[in-house]
Design an enzyme around this catalytic site. Sequence first.
Site, mmCIF file in Angstrom:
data_model
loop_
_atom_site.group_PDB
_atom_site.id
_atom_site.type_symbol
_atom_site.label_atom_id
_atom_site.label_comp_id
_atom_site.label_asym_id
_atom_site.label_seq_id
_atom_site.Cartn_x
_atom_site.Cartn_y
_atom_site.Cartn_z
ATOM 1 N N GLN A 124 53.501 60.693 47.501
ATOM 2 C CA GLN A 124 52.394 62.055 47.975
ATOM 3 C C GLN A 124 51.210 61.957 48.677
ATOM 4 O OE1 GLN A 124 50.272 60.099 44.314
ATOM 5 N NE2 GLN A 124 48.923 61.026 44.714
ATOM 6 N N MET A 157 32.907 60.537 42.399
ATOM 7 C CA MET A 157 33.187 59.475 42.352
ATOM 8 C C MET A 157 34.585 59.315 42.826
ATOM 9 S SD MET A 157 32.099 56.161 40.159
ATOM 10 C CE MET A 157 30.008 56.611 40.156
ATOM 11 N N SER A 158 35.165 58.435 44.565
ATOM 12 C CA SER A 158 36.369 58.976 44.546
ATOM 13 C C SER A 158 36.769 57.045 45.385
ATOM 14 C CB SER A 158 36.767 59.951 45.369
ATOM 15 O OG SER A 158 38.003 59.321 46.495
ATOM 16 N N SER A 159 37.760 56.827 44.711
ATOM 17 C CA SER A 159 37.959 55.645 46.004
ATOM 18 C C SER A 159 37.898 55.731 47.600
ATOM 19 C CB SER A 159 39.525 55.107 46.194
ATOM 20 O OG SER A 159 40.159 55.168 44.672
ATOM 21 N N GLY A 176 44.529 52.595 41.850
ATOM 22 C CA GLY A 176 43.787 51.417 42.131
ATOM 23 C C GLY A 176 41.786 51.462 43.081
ATOM 24 N N TYR A 177 42.423 50.520 43.145
ATOM 25 C CA TYR A 177 40.734 50.650 43.805
ATOM 26 C C TYR A 177 39.726 50.863 43.180
ATOM 27 C CZ TYR A 177 37.505 49.393 47.316
ATOM 28 O OH TYR A 177 36.529 49.108 48.425
ATOM 29 N N HIS A 215 37.706 55.907 37.251
ATOM 30 C CA HIS A 215 38.994 55.205 36.523
ATOM 31 C C HIS A 215 38.668 54.543 35.179
ATOM 32 C CE1 HIS A 215 40.095 54.618 40.786
ATOM 33 N NE2 HIS A 215 41.264 55.880 40.859
HETATM 34 P P1 AMP Z 1 43.555 57.954 41.739
HETATM 35 O O1 AMP Z 1 43.323 56.549 41.544
HETATM 36 O O2 AMP Z 1 42.707 58.577 42.873
HETATM 37 O O3 AMP Z 1 44.983 58.269 42.096
HETATM 38 O O4 AMP Z 1 43.114 57.934 39.904
HETATM 39 C C1 AMP Z 1 43.624 58.184 38.975
HETATM 40 C C2 AMP Z 1 42.973 59.099 38.448
HETATM 41 O O5 AMP Z 1 41.784 59.368 37.540
HETATM 42 C C3 AMP Z 1 43.439 60.459 38.143
HETATM 43 O O6 AMP Z 1 43.566 60.984 36.516
HETATM 44 C C4 AMP Z 1 41.612 60.812 38.826
HETATM 45 O O7 AMP Z 1 41.263 61.940 38.515
HETATM 46 C C5 AMP Z 1 41.135 59.531 38.154
HETATM 47 N N1 AMP Z 1 39.811 60.116 38.594
HETATM 48 C C6 AMP Z 1 39.736 59.881 39.993
HETATM 49 N N2 AMP Z 1 37.824 59.885 40.360
HETATM 50 C C7 AMP Z 1 37.359 60.487 39.258
HETATM 51 C C8 AMP Z 1 36.765 60.654 38.896
HETATM 52 N N3 AMP Z 1 35.732 60.606 39.624
HETATM 53 N N4 AMP Z 1 36.249 61.025 37.557
HETATM 54 C C9 AMP Z 1 37.501 61.046 36.435
HETATM 55 N N5 AMP Z 1 38.669 60.669 36.606
HETATM 56 C C10 AMP Z 1 38.536 60.849 38.200
#
Ligand code: AMP
Length: 289
Positions: free
Chosen positions: A61, A184-186, A31-32, A37
Site C-alpha cells: 500500500q 492522531m496518526s502514526s 502498528g505504532y 488505534h
Molecule cells: P493504521 O495503523 O494507520 O493503518 O491505522 C489502523 C486503523 O486505525 C485504521 O482503521 C485507521 O483508520 C485507524 N485510525 C488511525 N488513526 C485514527 C484516529 N486518529 N482515530 C481513529 N481511528 C484511527
Amino acid sequence: MEIIKTIEEMKEISSQARRGGKTVVLVPTMGYFHEGHLSLMREGRRRSDLLVVSLFVNPTQFGPNEDFKNYPRDFERDRKMAEGVGTDILFAPEVGSMYPPDHQTVVRVEKVTQNLCGRSRPTHFQGVTTVVLMLFEIVMPSAAIFGEKDYQQLVTIKQMVRDLHMSVEVVGMPTVREADGLAMSSRNTYLLLEERKAARSLYGSLQKAQELLQKGERDVDRILQEMKRILQSEPLARIDYVQVCDARTLEDVKRIERDVVVALAAYLGKTRLIDNLVFRNLSPNPQHR
Ligand code: AMP
C-alpha cells in the site's frame, strides 16, 4: 495476550474459536499505536469473545517513493498497549509469508478509489484491499473495525465486502484527535516542532467548513475557498487536495444536498497528512442566518 506470527497458527486459533461459538473481531493496523488505534481495540473488545489485532506494515500500500522503510515501528511498545486494552491475540505476520515470491493476486475496487487520495496514490487502495481480504481470510472475523480518519479506505472496504458478498461486518469509528484538534496518526511522529504547529491548520480548515455549513452555506466552491485560505495562510503547509464529496460514492459535489465528506490532504514538510469531517443529515434548504 498471545503473539501469533504464523498464518497457519492464526487460522487454527480462529477456526477453533468459531467452532466453539465465539465471536471473533479483527482490528487491522500497521502498528505504532496511539489513542485512535486503542479506541478501535476497545470497541473490538466490547463486541468480541476473541479480539484479534493485526500488526502488519503492508508494503503493497506504499508507493515507490513513499515511507515504507521509515514507517515508525516499535513492537515492544505496541505489544504493551494492545495488551493494556485487553487484546487476546496480536497477529504479526512476516512480509514474506503474506507475500511469498509467487504472490500474484490483487483486489481492486474500481470507482471509490479514483478520487481524493487515489489521485496522488494510484496503487495505494489496491494494496489495502488485497491485504485486508487476506487478513479476513486468515482471521475469519464476524466484524472488523476501522477508523473514519481514513474515510476513503473505510468506504473502499465496505464496497469490497458488498461486491464480493463477504460475511464480515465493517464497523467505522470516529476520529480521535489531539487536544488542538490534529487527527492522531502514526505519521505525526515525523513532524518537526514548527510543522506540528502548522498542522493545526488542517483541522482549523475543517472547522471552518463546519461553521459555514452550520450557517447554511451549501455552495461547495465558497466552502473550499475559505478552507484553502486557512491552509494557505500557513507557509509550512502545502495542499495536496481539499474536496467535498458524496459520502458514499466519493464523487465531487457542487452543492451540498446529501451526506458529504469534507476531505483534505496536505504536506507538512515531507510528511503527508489526511483528515476529514463527515456531515450527515444536513437540512437541504436551511435559512441563511
Ligand atoms: P493504521 O495503523 O494507520 O493503518 O491505522 C489502523 C486503523 O486505525 C485504521 O482503521 C485507521 O483508520 C485507524 N485510525 C488511525 N488513526 C485514527 C484516529 N486518529 N482515530 C481513529 N481511528 C484511527
